[in-house]
Write a protein that holds these residues in place. Sequence first.
Motif, short mmCIF file in Angstrom:
data_model
loop_
_atom_site.label_atom_id
_atom_site.label_comp_id
_atom_site.label_asym_id
_atom_site.label_seq_id
_atom_site.Cartn_x
_atom_site.Cartn_y
_atom_site.Cartn_z
N LEU A 50 0.83 -1.22 0.00
CA LEU A 50 0.00 0.00 0.00
C LEU A 50 0.86 1.26 0.00
CD1 LEU A 50 -2.77 -1.04 2.56
CD2 LEU A 50 -2.92 -1.01 0.07
N LEU A 51 2.09 1.12 0.52
CA LEU A 51 3.01 2.28 0.51
C LEU A 51 3.29 2.73 -0.92
CD1 LEU A 51 5.89 1.55 3.06
CD2 LEU A 51 4.07 3.24 3.24
N VAL A 53 1.45 2.14 -3.56
CA VAL A 53 0.22 2.67 -4.17
C VAL A 53 0.00 4.11 -3.69
CG1 VAL A 53 -2.27 2.37 -4.37
CG2 VAL A 53 -0.78 0.37 -4.31
N GLY A 54 0.22 4.34 -2.39
CA GLY A 54 0.06 5.68 -1.83
C GLY A 54 0.99 6.68 -2.50
N SER A 55 2.23 6.23 -2.71
CA SER A 55 3.22 7.10 -3.35
C SER A 55 2.79 7.44 -4.78
CB SER A 55 4.57 6.38 -3.33
OG SER A 55 5.50 7.11 -4.05
N ILE A 57 -0.27 7.42 -6.03
CA ILE A 57 -1.45 8.31 -5.99
C ILE A 57 -1.00 9.75 -5.71
CG2 ILE A 57 -3.50 8.89 -4.60
CD1 ILE A 57 -3.96 5.85 -4.33
N GLN A 58 -0.05 9.88 -4.77
CA GLN A 58 0.45 11.20 -4.39
C GLN A 58 1.10 11.91 -5.58
OE1 GLN A 58 3.21 10.92 -1.17
NE2 GLN A 58 2.63 12.89 -0.32
N TRP A 61 -1.45 12.83 -8.16
CA TRP A 61 -2.34 13.88 -7.66
C TRP A 61 -1.67 15.25 -7.81
CZ3 TRP A 61 -6.84 15.60 -7.00
CH2 TRP A 61 -7.11 16.66 -6.14
N TYR A 78 -5.35 7.01 -12.89
CA TYR A 78 -6.34 6.89 -11.80
C TYR A 78 -7.55 6.06 -12.26
CZ TYR A 78 -4.48 10.20 -8.35
OH TYR A 78 -3.74 10.82 -7.39
N LEU B 84 2.33 1.51 7.62
CA LEU B 84 1.61 2.66 7.05
C LEU B 84 1.93 3.98 7.77
CD1 LEU B 84 -1.84 0.98 6.35
CD2 LEU B 84 0.13 1.20 4.85
N ARG B 86 4.53 5.33 7.67
CA ARG B 86 5.41 6.05 6.73
C ARG B 86 4.70 7.28 6.14
NH1 ARG B 86 10.94 5.59 5.63
NH2 ARG B 86 11.52 3.76 6.81
N PHE B 87 3.36 7.22 6.11
CA PHE B 87 2.60 8.34 5.56
C PHE B 87 2.53 9.52 6.53
CE2 PHE B 87 0.49 4.89 2.98
CZ PHE B 87 1.04 5.29 1.78
#
Lengths: 225, 243
Positions: A50-51, A53-55, A57-58, A61, A78, B84, B86-87
């Motif tokens: 998920l890290l 994926v988060g990166s 998306i960021q 964005w 997206y 998580l 890390r966020f």
Amino acid sequence: MFLQRQVPLAICFVVGVVFVFQDFVPHHDSEQLLTVFTDWGIIITGFASLLGVGSLIQVHWLHIKRQNAGWGYSVVTYVAMVGTLAAGIASGGKAAPDAQTGVMPAFGWVYNYTMVPLQGTMFAILAFFVASVAFRSFRARSVDSVLLLVAAVILLVGNVPLGEAAWRWVMPEGVPGIADVGDWVMNTLNLAVRRAILIGVALGIVATSLKFILGIERGYLGGGD
Amino acid sequence: MSAEVVWTWVAAGLTLSMFSFLYRDNPFFKLGEHLYVGVTVGYMLTVTWFEYLHPKLWLPLVVGTETGHDWSLLVPAFFGLLVLTRFVPSLAWLSRWSFALLVGFGAGVSIPRYISSNILSQVEGTVVPLWAGHWGAAVTTGVILVGVISTLVYFFFSVEHRGAIRVVSRVGVYFLMVSFGASFGATVMGRNALLFGRFYDLVDFAGARYYHATLVLLAVMVVSLAVWARWAGRGGGSEAPQA
């Protein structure tokens, strides 16, 4: 400082030592411990993904927010991500057709008709670039480069029927086929080098693993406190 | 028009979009490239949930099985949630605990396994009786033995490569070159197999069954690229085509 540096080092040391010795304990409980920790590792790695994926998306964005050049492509990313995820959830994660009805789930359509062609073509176009680089850089200037060139040509020619036919036409009777020569190169000369490299890599991994367990290598802690 | 035909048009369009990079970087390729990233991430998330997190964490911990709830899974769930952090920059250091667990586990498991499978097994396969009944096998065994030793000597930098060591390491370099060449040849053949696979699909998609998807899309793409190149050449695009 203790919680930030000593605790992770201690966790790494204890878990590392336990699993070095676990391999030498042929007991059911020992095997069970390995199974449990393997599952735990899979679960934690799932969260870790998920890290990434988060990166992603960021980053996209920010492209959209600042309307950088090509920000529309970020919207495409997206939409593709959310669309695939929605198809996956709707299909219960199944991509194969239903065994009884033969109906393909939405996730299967996305996988087979979007991801497979994109991935296959992405790697396939490398064939052109590899051929281009080979044409420009393969020059028989030294013994080393001659050996590299000859081995590559044997493998390339030996894998196509036309090459085998040409070889038969040029070579006298009794000489092994070029495919056989290619097999010998792969299974003898290449095998020897692969074995040596495997031994070297294994020694490196063992040394690095020891450094991790003993706290000498601390790169995984990241910078700063 | 069936779903298969619609999806075939999508597959043909995406395949041609990726191939369009052989002309130059262009909007079709960029579209395909970004779709690829998005679809791959969506696919990875789906697989992570349905193959790993759902059966190994959610079902036994939250939903419960015939034997009840497996509360021991709170431990990996806790370490997973720590990842998580890390966020959150002020709490990011907590993720070190999770990484320490993963690194310690990986390192501990790796040491005996690599010694067993990559060192002892490889040495065992190399150091075998030279004579096994006929000359062909003897030559092959000897060549493998010489190859392994000379390649290892080449990578052994703790002694200076002079005299006999230099000679042996040169033999190792020759073996390495042959291996690199063979690996290159095998890689090229693998890529070609992929390429032919895509071509076969495009030829298949060009049939009447799929309303000549490949031909129609190819024509549309060629015309669009010609228009785009002309427009971008006049400075209309965000990135001008390269000469």
